[in-house]
Write a protein that holds these residues in place. Structure first.
Motif, short mmCIF file in Angstrom:
data_model
loop_
_atom_site.label_atom_id
_atom_site.label_comp_id
_atom_site.label_asym_id
_atom_site.label_seq_id
_atom_site.Cartn_x
_atom_site.Cartn_y
_atom_site.Cartn_z
N ALA A 80 -65.58 46.15 -40.45
CA ALA A 80 -64.13 46.36 -40.43
C ALA A 80 -63.58 46.80 -41.77
N LEU A 81 -64.35 46.66 -42.85
CA LEU A 81 -63.85 47.01 -44.18
C LEU A 81 -64.14 48.47 -44.48
N HIS A 82 -63.19 49.11 -45.16
CA HIS A 82 -63.34 50.54 -45.45
C HIS A 82 -62.40 50.91 -46.59
N GLY A 83 -62.39 52.19 -46.92
CA GLY A 83 -61.59 52.66 -48.04
C GLY A 83 -60.10 52.47 -47.86
N GLY A 84 -59.64 52.35 -46.64
CA GLY A 84 -58.22 52.15 -46.39
C GLY A 84 -57.82 50.70 -46.25
N SER A 85 -58.77 49.78 -46.43
CA SER A 85 -58.42 48.36 -46.36
C SER A 85 -57.45 48.00 -47.48
N SER A 86 -56.60 47.05 -47.23
CA SER A 86 -55.58 46.70 -48.22
C SER A 86 -56.19 45.96 -49.40
N ALA A 87 -55.47 46.04 -50.52
CA ALA A 87 -55.92 45.30 -51.70
C ALA A 87 -55.95 43.81 -51.41
N ALA A 88 -55.02 43.33 -50.59
CA ALA A 88 -55.00 41.91 -50.26
C ALA A 88 -56.29 41.50 -49.56
N THR A 89 -56.81 42.39 -48.72
CA THR A 89 -58.08 42.10 -48.03
C THR A 89 -59.26 42.19 -48.98
N ASP A 107 -59.32 42.05 -52.27
CA ASP A 107 -59.28 41.16 -53.43
C ASP A 107 -60.18 39.93 -53.23
N ALA A 108 -60.37 39.53 -51.99
CA ALA A 108 -61.18 38.34 -51.72
C ALA A 108 -62.64 38.54 -52.12
N PHE A 109 -63.04 39.79 -52.32
CA PHE A 109 -64.43 40.08 -52.64
C PHE A 109 -64.65 40.36 -54.13
N ARG A 110 -63.64 40.07 -54.94
CA ARG A 110 -63.81 40.20 -56.38
C ARG A 110 -64.55 38.99 -56.94
N HIS A 111 -65.33 39.23 -57.97
CA HIS A 111 -66.07 38.15 -58.62
C HIS A 111 -65.83 38.22 -60.13
N ASP A 112 -65.77 37.06 -60.76
CA ASP A 112 -65.61 37.00 -62.20
C ASP A 112 -66.96 37.23 -62.88
N VAL A 113 -67.00 38.18 -63.79
CA VAL A 113 -68.22 38.50 -64.53
C VAL A 113 -67.85 38.73 -66.00
N GLN A 114 -68.87 38.87 -66.80
CA GLN A 114 -68.66 39.23 -68.20
C GLN A 114 -69.54 40.41 -68.56
N SER A 159 -56.34 41.60 -74.93
CA SER A 159 -57.42 40.62 -74.95
C SER A 159 -58.56 41.20 -74.12
N PRO A 160 -59.80 40.76 -74.34
CA PRO A 160 -60.92 41.35 -73.61
C PRO A 160 -61.00 40.86 -72.17
N ALA A 161 -59.95 41.17 -71.41
CA ALA A 161 -59.88 40.77 -70.01
C ALA A 161 -59.46 41.97 -69.18
N PHE A 162 -60.32 42.36 -68.23
CA PHE A 162 -60.06 43.51 -67.37
C PHE A 162 -60.15 43.02 -65.93
N GLN A 163 -59.15 42.23 -65.55
CA GLN A 163 -59.15 41.55 -64.26
C GLN A 163 -57.98 42.08 -63.43
N TYR A 164 -58.32 43.01 -62.55
CA TYR A 164 -57.29 43.73 -61.80
C TYR A 164 -57.40 43.47 -60.30
N HIS A 165 -56.26 43.62 -59.63
CA HIS A 165 -56.30 43.71 -58.18
C HIS A 165 -57.07 44.98 -57.82
N THR A 166 -57.65 44.97 -56.64
CA THR A 166 -58.44 46.12 -56.24
C THR A 166 -57.54 47.31 -55.91
N PHE A 167 -58.20 48.47 -55.78
CA PHE A 167 -57.50 49.64 -55.27
C PHE A 167 -57.07 49.31 -53.84
N PRO A 168 -56.08 49.90 -53.27
CA PRO A 168 -55.20 50.90 -53.90
C PRO A 168 -54.11 50.28 -54.77
N SER A 169 -54.08 48.94 -54.87
CA SER A 169 -53.04 48.29 -55.66
C SER A 169 -53.16 48.67 -57.13
#
Length: 732
Positions: free
Chosen positions: A255-264, A266-273, A308-318
């Protein structure tokens, strides 16, 4: 490497002969309480001269061997590095063929003056009490201890590197004053106090996800005790949010694709360094040792800058800046990983790359530019943005790897795409905790909604010997070879449920692919002959790297894809009652029914076909082996030999270290195609602890890998990867 010679500059010595110029405190010679020369400092290079810097070092080591007391320890040169004005040669101490951690002798010479300027001797002169390497527990036995500290604070942890070393347990890494973002002081304080003794340890590199981090974990290989944990140092630690590896793989959802919303998404983001350069003008950029996010292609999109060295963004398209963070992290991860595999040519030629994650004028395409200085990668945003998919990101970088290795195999229109699809998929597999979508090269970019190819997969059933091969397009042909490479990885351990075994298999296969690129001549053809040469090159590379440990597994994968016919004579000794000679052997194995013992000889009226008897220690027993031929041609008499080896039940079962030959027989009868032959007996008088017997069948038509192996290997690997070898616990 330079020749280390030039016109020498002669410094004038001081008024005291044979005294070094005090250009820094502590010049001169420093010995320990035992009179061992531990440090030599002469920044002016006034005392030890030679025609070249290399000669100066060699002459110093030879002339001062008595003062260094280095004659009684095993020192091996492991590194030679030249800077702008100095040459460094480093020697590592070994004991019982195992490195001694921290025990090095390092000598530095001034290149222009060809004189030694500093020597540091950290060798362990007293190795009394050093445990025998045979007492070391396996990584499998110690993995639970090594990974247990990470269970609470991390989503996953796995061992990505394992070194068996001796260690003088005299100190502990310093603890930070406060918690790191990815490592608490509580975690780093775990372990036991130093006892000053020599330990045989497994020095492990543990990689965590959620958050991503690398830790050094040291475990006593004999007792199994955790000694200490340390955070592997960073240049600058930047916090990012990225996909790992991508939303479709993680969710296994169509069900996930390039047109999925950022809200959807965003749940698949992970914190990394990741490592980035220090701030410039108060701004941190996605700019590090190997990559720089830069807007060099249309459309215009200012690359992220943070205070600050933080690059933590909402996903596209947001927020399209997420694509920069995702691309930077996975490119940097892949580059550092590849550099760690030790390919000298790649490491020497690798260059920093400019990356534009919002490029190609928004179209659905991506491209590697190796003709620019610096090289460039651009990722398009059509459909699912390419910089959102691990497979696309590392695929483009792999084109650069081919270039740096001096290999040209047709770019996007021939079998270079096989490598650029398979290598990232094999690397990506370690981040795929769910084990889903493993053979999809681009699970997110080529999703069910944005599907742009049904051919770019690594589970193709088409074969190179198909009658229809002439009708296959370049993408399908590349995917066929990519499938064969993927199956090699599976056979080498990528099919294991053990993450550490999969990681080890991935490392071996990727090293083989890169080595192969140095072996096979350039070719841009899409004909089967080109694919065959690449496949043969993999086996040649494996032979150079390991002595052919994986050669038969690869042969099985390549024959299964129709690159060549199976060998006409294929002898084997079954690993288990269900074994048919296929490679690799199915688990469980090492329970060969084709190896058996009888307590009495045929001459005493015994019938060998009555089956196995528990051997009687201290008296002669009779060993028999059944050899099969799954080939299509008879194995001629006199073309194979059988050798049987015994192994102590208390050993580490490492080949050939722990195996002793009990005899060799020439197989003087033919073995028909599809048939089998009982060979023996061999007389064997077992000791009280003798339990395992290994049978090896070897001949020119079907050689055993034991004939060519480079170094020691766990016996279970040989048994699983070579059907010419069988193993049985005959005392069970």
């Amino acid at each position: 490497m330079a020749q280390h010679h030039s016109d020498q500059q002669r410094n004038q010595p001081g008024p005291e002969a044979e005294k070094p110029l005090r250009m820094v405190p502590g010049v001169g010679e420093h010995t320990d309480a035992e009179g061992v020369l531990r440090k030599y400092v002469d920044p002016g290079a006034t005392l030890t001269r030679a025609p070249t810097a290399r000669k100066a070092i060699e002459q110093f080591i030879a002339a001062r061997q008595g003062d260094l007391k280095s004659g009684g320890i095993d020192l091996r040169e492991v590194d030679e590095s030249e800077g702008a004005a100095t040459l460094r040669v480093r020697f590592q101490q070994f004991h019982n063929d195992v490195p001694v951690a921290g025990a090095t002798l390092q000598a530095v010479a001034d290149v222009k003056q060809a004189g030694v300027i500093q020597v540091d001797h950290g060798g362990e002169l007293d190795m009394t009490g050093a445990p025998d390497p045979g007492a070391a527990r396996t990584l499998d036995a110690l993995e639970e201890v090594a990974l247990a500290p990470f269970e609470r604070d991390f989503e996953a942890a796995e061992v990505v590197k394992d070194d068996l070393v001796y260690l003088r347990d005299a100190s502990r890494p310093a603890l930070p004053a406060t918690d790191y973002p990815s490592a608490s002081t509580e975690l780093l304080a775990q372990g036991s106090p130093p006892d000053g003794a020599l330990h045989l340890v497994r020095d492990l590199l543990v990689e965590t996800t959620g958050p991503f981090e690398h830790f050094r974990v040291v475990v006593d290989a004999v007792s199994g005790e955790l000694l200490w944990i340390a955070l592997v140092g960073k240049y600058v630690a930047a916090d990012l949010k990225v996909f790992s590896p991508d939303p479709v793989t993680e969710s296994d959802s169509d069900a996930l694709h390039g047109g999925s919303s950022a809200a959807t998404l965003d749940a698949f983001r992970h914190d990394v360094q990741a490592e980035i350069a220090p701030a410039t003008g108060g701004k941190f950029l996605l700019d590090g040792d190997w990559f720089r996010c830069k807007d060099w292609d249309t459309p215009t999109f200012a690359q992220p800058q943070e205070t600050s060295p933080a690059f933590q963004y909402h996903t596209f398209p947001s927020n399209r800046a997420f694509l920069s963070a995702n691309a930077y992290y996975w490119l940097d991860s892949a580059a550092r990983y590849l550099r760690g595999l030790g390919n000298t040519t790649l490491n020497a030629n690798m260059a920093k790359v400019d990356v534009d994650a919002q490029a190609f004028d928004g179209s659905d395409n991506s491209q590697w530019f190796g003709s620019t200085d610096p090289p460039r990668i651009r990722f398009g945003e059509g459909g699912t943005p390419d910089a959102a998919d691990f497979g696309v990101i590392v695929h483009e970088y792999t084109h650069g790897v081919c270039q740096w290795l001096g290999a040209d195999h047709g770019g996007s229109l021939s079998y270079e795409h096989s490598i650029c699809d398979a290598l990232p998929a094999i690397y990506r597999d370690r981040f795929n905790a769910t084990g889903k979508r493993r053979t999809e090269t681009f699970p997110f970019d080529n999703n069910a909604t944005d599907r742009w190819s049904t051919e770019r997969r690594l589970d193709r059933t088409e074969r190179f010997d198909d009658a229809e091969f002439g009708t296959y397009g370049h993408d399908l042909r590349a995917s066929m070879l990519g499938t064969a490479l993927w199956r090699c990885y599976l056979g080498m351990g990528g099919d294991s449920a053990d993450p550490a075994e999969r990681v080890a298999a991935a490392d071996s296969m990727i090293k083989t692919i890169m080595e192969m690129l140095l072996v096979v001549p350039d070719d841009d053809s899409t004909e089967a002959a080109h694919a065959i040469s690449l496949a043969q090159g993999c086996i040649a590379a494996d032979t150079a790297l390991t002595g052919g440990l994986f050669s038969k597994v690869m042969d099985e994968a390549f024959t299964g894809q129709g690159l060549w016919a199976r060998r006409k004579v294929d002898v084997y000794v079954a690993d288990s009652p269900a074994d048919t000679g296929a490679l690799p052997s199915e688990r469980p194995h090492m329970t060969s029914p084709d190896i058996w013992v009888r307590n009495n000889a045929i001459s005493a009226g015994d019938d060998p076909e009555l089956g196995h008897q528990t051997p009687v220690s201290g008296q002669p027993n009779q060993v028999y082996v059944r050899v099969h031929n799954r080939g299509v041609q008879t194995a001629s008499a006199g073309t194979f030999q059988l050798e049987v080896f015994g192994c102590d039940r208390n050993s580490g079962m490492v080949w050939p270290t722990h195996f002793q030959s009990i005899g060799t027989l020439l197989i003087d009868q033919q073995i028909p195609a599809g048939g089998a032959l009982r060979v023996g007996p061999l007389a064997w008088t077992p000791g009280a602890d003798d339990a395992f017997l290994a049978a090896v069948v070897h001949g020119a038509p079907d050689p055993a890998v034991t004939a060519t192996l480079n170094g020691a290997v766990p016996a279970e690997k040989i048994v699983r990867f070579d059907n010419n070898v069988g193993l049985r616990d005959v005392a069970a």
